[in-house]
Design a protein around this motif. Structure first.
Motif: not given
Length: 377
Positions: A288-299, A119-126, A315-320
């Motif tokens: 599974l590694a990809r799914t784990f990283i996705q989970y850690m970037l979820s809210p 979810p790079f689009d959810d990251f703050f621009p920095e 943390i770097p995400t707006r949703a977080g």
């Protein structure tokens, strides 16, 4: 009765019980819980301590019927050595300090990632196209968490006003009461900021010599060099007034337990530490590694890593940020991740924070040798 005879009778009795209970045993073997355990996959992770705690990964393990097996390290050099000494495919997920991602990529230790999977689009621009993570338009690591490094101090021994400059460490009242985290990068980086170096890790020979001289001049003030636990104890007790080059990842842990400590970003500036996730080369569990990283970037995953018991982080995400403010507004306020009003991002945008990096014009060995001489002086 002899011991051998008793053991034989016990075995016979047990076998008879198993035969009589054959149907029940078969039903038990076929139960969902046992079948689920038999089908459980294992995900290996190389990581700093605390990231595989049950309160962080437990929900993921349950949801995906996986067991995460973590190998912990202390320091980037140890991480690199651990990977280099292990067969390719040993680690499915690698959590590393951001400044080491370039070395991991150049050594072929990590796999390229597909940008659309995260979810790079959810990251703050920095943080969207973070330096040292992308190569030829493709990411090899995903930014997970970060924090600021400045002057961590015991308020009873050093006030916020004093801590607004690294120069306060040379004060006579702090003689023998300055501590160090025993790692050259954050310490030398902080002192480089004191010397006015806008790029604290990119130093020509003259500025490098000046930095080593600044460091050596501080040596009479130093009480000791500490590991993680030692820093907690020294700051809490007031054994040391301050420790430069560390931050809320230490004082936040102490503050949760009521210690009167804090971290101040000096006027000369602070550093940013960053931790990122990658997929190990030749991992047999890349899905599974990809799914784990996705989970850690979820809210949900972002809140868990922000409030890690071992050491908190931003943390770097707006949703977080949004979820943290909804669920734990006090922690969002404490870590300066509020949604309305000034927050931690303002420090970055104002140019007061520099990324912690590897040395540019000197080798890591050169910096480490200088640090060793300093400790032994």
């Amino acid at each position: 009765m002899k011991r051998e005879e008793q053991m034989t009778r016990n075995i016979i009795t047990t076998r008879r019980q198993l035969i009589k209970g054959g149907l029940a045993a078969a039903a038990a073997i076929a139960s969902p819980a046992i079948l689920r355990a038999q089908g459980r996959r294992t995900l290996s992770m190389l990581t700093w301590a605390g990231h595989a705690d049950p309160d962080v990964i437990g929900a993921f393990e349950e949801a995906h019927n996986v067991r995460i097996r973590a190998k912990e390290y202390v320091g980037g050099d140890q991480m690199l050595a651990q990977i280099a000494q292990s067969p390719a495919g040993t680690y499915d997920v690698i959590l590393s300090d951001a400044e080491y991602v370039v070395q991991l990529q150049q050594a072929g230790f990590i796999e390229p990632l597909t940008p659309e999977d995260y979810p790079f689009d959810d990251f703050f621009p920095e943080f969207q196209n973070f330096r040292g993570h992308w190569f030829d338009g493709q990411p090899y690591a995903v930014f997970l968490r970060f924090g600021f490094l400045g002057m961590s101090h015991n308020r009873a021994a050093m006030s916020e006003a004093e801590a607004r400059s690294y120069r306060s460490m040379w004060g006579s009242q702090h003689e023998g009461r300055i501590g160090h985290f025993d790692w050259h990068l954050p310490n030398l980086g902080a002192l480089s900021l004191l010397n006015g170096n806008a790029s604290p890790f990119d130093l020509d020979e003259a500025h490098w010599t000046e930095l080593t001289e600044t460091m050596m001049s501080l040596r009479p003030q130093v009480r000791g060099f500490y590991d993680y636990g030692g820093m907690l104890s020294a700051l809490r007790s007031g054994e040391v007034s301050a420790i430069p080059g560390i931050g809320d990842w230490i004082t936040g842990v102490l503050a949760r337990d009521g210690a009167d400590v804090t971290t101040t970003i000096p006027e000369e500036g602070g550093l940013q530490w960053t931790e990122s996730l990658s997929i190990g080369t030749r991992s047999e569990n890349q899905d599974l590694a990809r799914t784990f990283i996705q989970y850690m970037l979820s809210p949900e995953g972002q809140v868990k890593t922000a409030t890690l018991k071992a050491y908190p982080a931003m943390i770097p995400t707006r949703a977080g940020w949004s979820r943290l403010n909804d669920e734990l507004p006090g922690e969002a306020q404490r870590q300066n991740m509020v949604l309305n009003g000034p927050n931690a991002l303002d420090e970055i945008r104002a140019g007061r924070i520099r990324l912690r990096e590897l040395p540019v014009q000197q080798s890591l060995e050169t910096w480490n040798d200088a640090w060793t001489r300093y400790k032994n002086a």
